[in-house]
Design an enzyme around this catalytic site. Sequence first.
Site, PDB file in Angstrom:
ATOM      1  N   PRO A 150       0.829  -1.210   0.000  1.00 26.33           N
ATOM      2  CA  PRO A 150       0.000   0.000   0.000  1.00 26.33           C
ATOM      3  C   PRO A 150       0.863   1.260   0.000  1.00 26.33           C
ATOM      4  O   PRO A 150       1.922   1.306   0.612  1.00 26.33           O
ATOM      5  CB  PRO A 150      -0.797  -0.119   1.309  1.00 26.33           C
ATOM      6  CG  PRO A 150      -0.752  -1.572   1.678  1.00 26.33           C
ATOM      7  CD  PRO A 150       0.555  -2.073   1.168  1.00 26.33           C
ATOM      8  N   GLY A 151       0.377   2.282  -0.698  1.00 30.54           N
ATOM      9  CA  GLY A 151       1.024   3.586  -0.654  1.00 30.54           C
ATOM     10  C   GLY A 151       2.216   3.773  -1.561  1.00 30.54           C
ATOM     11  O   GLY A 151       2.938   4.761  -1.418  1.00 30.54           O
ATOM     12  N   VAL A 152       2.447   2.858  -2.528  1.00 29.02           N
ATOM     13  CA  VAL A 152       3.595   3.014  -3.417  1.00 29.02           C
ATOM     14  C   VAL A 152       3.221   3.673  -4.738  1.00 29.02           C
ATOM     15  O   VAL A 152       4.074   3.867  -5.597  1.00 29.02           O
ATOM     16  CB  VAL A 152       4.277   1.648  -3.678  1.00 29.02           C
ATOM     17  CG1 VAL A 152       4.859   1.093  -2.410  1.00 29.02           C
ATOM     18  CG2 VAL A 152       3.306   0.664  -4.310  1.00 29.02           C
ATOM     19  N   LYS A 171       0.203   2.876  -6.853  1.00 27.61           N
ATOM     20  CA  LYS A 171      -0.445   2.064  -7.882  1.00 27.61           C
ATOM     21  C   LYS A 171      -1.623   2.809  -8.522  1.00 27.61           C
ATOM     22  O   LYS A 171      -1.763   2.842  -9.748  1.00 27.61           O
ATOM     23  CB  LYS A 171      -0.920   0.739  -7.271  1.00 27.61           C
ATOM     24  CG  LYS A 171       0.187  -0.108  -6.668  1.00 27.61           C
ATOM     25  CD  LYS A 171      -0.315  -1.456  -6.201  1.00 27.61           C
ATOM     26  CE  LYS A 171      -1.242  -1.370  -5.022  1.00 27.61           C
ATOM     27  NZ  LYS A 171      -0.603  -0.795  -3.807  1.00 27.61           N
ATOM     28  N   THR A 172      -2.456   3.397  -7.694  1.00 28.26           N
ATOM     29  CA  THR A 172      -3.632   4.100  -8.230  1.00 28.26           C
ATOM     30  C   THR A 172      -3.216   5.330  -9.016  1.00 28.26           C
ATOM     31  O   THR A 172      -3.773   5.614 -10.087  1.00 28.26           O
ATOM     32  CB  THR A 172      -4.574   4.496  -7.073  1.00 28.26           C
ATOM     33  OG1 THR A 172      -4.961   3.325  -6.357  1.00 28.26           O
ATOM     34  CG2 THR A 172      -5.811   5.182  -7.609  1.00 28.26           C
ATOM     35  N   SER A 194      10.364 -19.702   3.917  1.00 30.73           N
ATOM     36  CA  SER A 194      11.633 -19.019   3.662  1.00 30.73           C
ATOM     37  C   SER A 194      12.447 -18.780   4.930  1.00 30.73           C
ATOM     38  O   SER A 194      13.600 -18.356   4.845  1.00 30.73           O
ATOM     39  CB  SER A 194      11.377 -17.682   2.964  1.00 30.73           C
ATOM     40  OG  SER A 194      10.599 -16.822   3.782  1.00 30.73           O
ATOM     41  N   LYS A 251      12.412  -8.294   0.339  1.00 32.89           N
ATOM     42  CA  LYS A 251      13.237  -8.675   1.493  1.00 32.89           C
ATOM     43  C   LYS A 251      14.539  -7.891   1.520  1.00 32.89           C
ATOM     44  O   LYS A 251      14.988  -7.436   2.581  1.00 32.89           O
ATOM     45  CB  LYS A 251      13.520 -10.170   1.446  1.00 32.89           C
ATOM     46  CG  LYS A 251      12.277 -11.040   1.618  1.00 32.89           C
ATOM     47  CD  LYS A 251      12.605 -12.523   1.446  1.00 32.89           C
ATOM     48  CE  LYS A 251      11.367 -13.390   1.609  1.00 32.89           C
ATOM     49  NZ  LYS A 251      11.643 -14.821   1.410  1.00 32.89           N
TER      50      LYS A 251
END
Length: 800
Positions: free
Chosen positions: A370-372, A374-375, A691, A734
């Site tokens: 979230p918040g990168v 996209k929209t 992992s 990561k």
Amino acid sequence: MTIPPAKEPSGPEPELIHIPDVLPAMLINDVIIFPNTIAPLVITAEPVIRLVNDVLSGPKMLATFTREPAPPSEKPEDQFYRVGTAVQILKMFRVPDGSMRILVQGLVRVERKEIVETSPYLKIRVEVLRTERTTSMEVEALAKRIVSDFTKLADAGQGVPEEVKIAVYNISDPGALADIVTSNLNISLESKQEILAAVTLKERLGLVATVLARELKLIQLGSEIQDRVESEMAHGQREYFLREQLKAIRRELGEDTEGAAEVAEFEKQIAEAGMPPLAAEAASKELDRLKRMSPASAEYTVSRTYLEWLVALPWNKFTVEELDVNKAQKILDRDHYGLEDVKNRILEFLVVRKLRATGKGPILCFVGPPGVGKTSLGKSIASALNRAFWRMSLGGVRDEAEIRGHRRTYVGALPGRILQAIRRVGFHNPVLMLDEIDKLGADFRGDPSSALLEVLDPEQNFSFQDHYLDVEFDLSKVFFITTANDVNAIPGPLRDRMEIIEIGSYITTEKIQIARHYLVPRQIEENGLTKSQIKFTDKGIEALIQGYTREAGVRKLEQQIASVCRKVARAVVAGRTEPTTVTEQNVHDYLGPAHYLEDTVKSLPGVGVALGLAWTPVGGDVLVIESTWMPGSKQLQVTGQLGDVMKESAQIAFSYLRANWEKYHIDVEQLARRDVHIHVPEGATPKDGPSAGVTLATSLASLFSGCPVRRGMGMTGEITLAGRVLPVGGLREKIVAASRHGLKTIVMPRANEKDLYFVPAHIRKTLSFKFVDTIDNVLDLALEPPSANKSRVKGKGVNR
């Protein structure tokens, strides 16, 4: 002022009646009182009751005026007609509820000149409208015609009292004849007022004669229509007969019903909508059904709503696409910092669409925390293509009908969200963003992800069929973009129809640039400040990022910047004039103590403690895995709200080390008398996945050997019982998380070496990468020699 009164049907010439220049005035609704008539009135308003009481104590004379149905303004003089009637009160009755009943007789016509008083009641200066008393042959002819037509109208059963018929026969005064006849006609208020305002006798009689002729014609047409309809309609269809009768009356009058006007409007809209043949045929059939329905029926509303949806959809309305690659590049660079790989993928996608406009390209899917952005990337694409943009959230949608719509048999049925969005934007080819597609649910109402298969499949969506419309709608012109936080949560068949573009987490340096160029200017403007009133230094932004946010994107960062701006705005309103500079020293003055302390992960003590790298839907993170042992019977206990897969990884690591006790010089006798406890802190957060296998094995090996784990080292990889290290996913997230937490070395499976290509170069430069194939390789890199002064358990030690 004196005038001769109207003549009675027989009797001597009346005496002159004195009408005062100023009269109390009563405004009445929906009734017009004519001279020479008697009318009852009901009085309930307190000011009017007072008026009547005052009039009764004097000459019992007042003026009546009729209110305007639609006043042209709020002025008092525009609230009622200019011409009224001077009346005299004949009788008065008081009612126990406080109201009053009066009987008044109309005397003469009066015209309003000016309003004298408005309180406690209305008083008006009036002028008597004189009517000539000379007659002519034309006047006599009109009077006879009126008497004849009125008699015919009364005989046709229009509810005229017998005494009125007799009075009309005996009236010799043409003016009084016109007044009495008009007062007994069921015509509109405007028509009666027009006759009242007619001063000349010839004009007044002509108006009355015209109205009578029209009423007689209506009665005649009604009789003819009734005869014709009765001969055509079968027994028991009374409702249909009444409707046809009303339509025929309107047609003969040259008027139209509301339903007919609505049908005509639908016909026009269907012709202009540019529907494909099948949709136009469905609309025409539904319109034919609508014509045969009564507007009062419930089915009429359902049919009308369906037609409204059909004609409202933009079947043939497109925005002109103007794809300029250089312009698109500038728009993407203007709206987004960094994300070079993502921008290049988007530009390549747009270029292919330009070269092959008719091609059926894939659906873009932006995946990231979230918040990168996209929209906002979807909005930038829409701007670059000169298309309309609409965002539709799919989070929590569980009903298939949300996508395909409800069938019209259901009460309150509507089309699905896809067609609703297209109707709202008003164009056939918008950029439609389906947000949070990984949050779709499914229950007894159906699986909306399955309904989206047709929507997002370029081979099928040209003939998408919504359950409500039940006709095909071409979605191939729509540019679909989807977003998700976790690509693994998207159903496989749906994921195969989309081209996945991953948007990774931001590191601190990137967040500083985003805040400086985008977030800070936007929040300064939105909070009513100017750049001269507040300034953020880079160190201040970095302190805000490190101490008050812990996220992959920048949404929380913008909220914190907004919080600072609001506090500065409050100070400005309170009178502060000097500019504010937000630095690392004073940021706590606005936001309080830091929410997150300086990262201590990289400096944790080493024995039994290892650092693992984890992927989450909101970005990468560093896990601390702790191991300890105690007297017991070689039982393994795992805590920290771990999922089944991670618990299995812990069991595999424990079993592998026990199975290879000789290789690692583990004292199995002592191990048999002890229990082992593995804990992953932050136990309120669910954790799962394979992992962490190498991290669990390293933590246990460190515990059994007493050798500390090297500081500043993070690791990831799945292990097997044979000691092999298998590749894992989410490497980019990561590694970004490791860089954010200040780690220096990353141990990872050799098979994941290729994934470093997707890690930004400036992040790769800050880290050292070690690639391993087996657990032996991991332990050789991760474990330090034991402290010289540390007492060790006999027989423990790792062959290094």
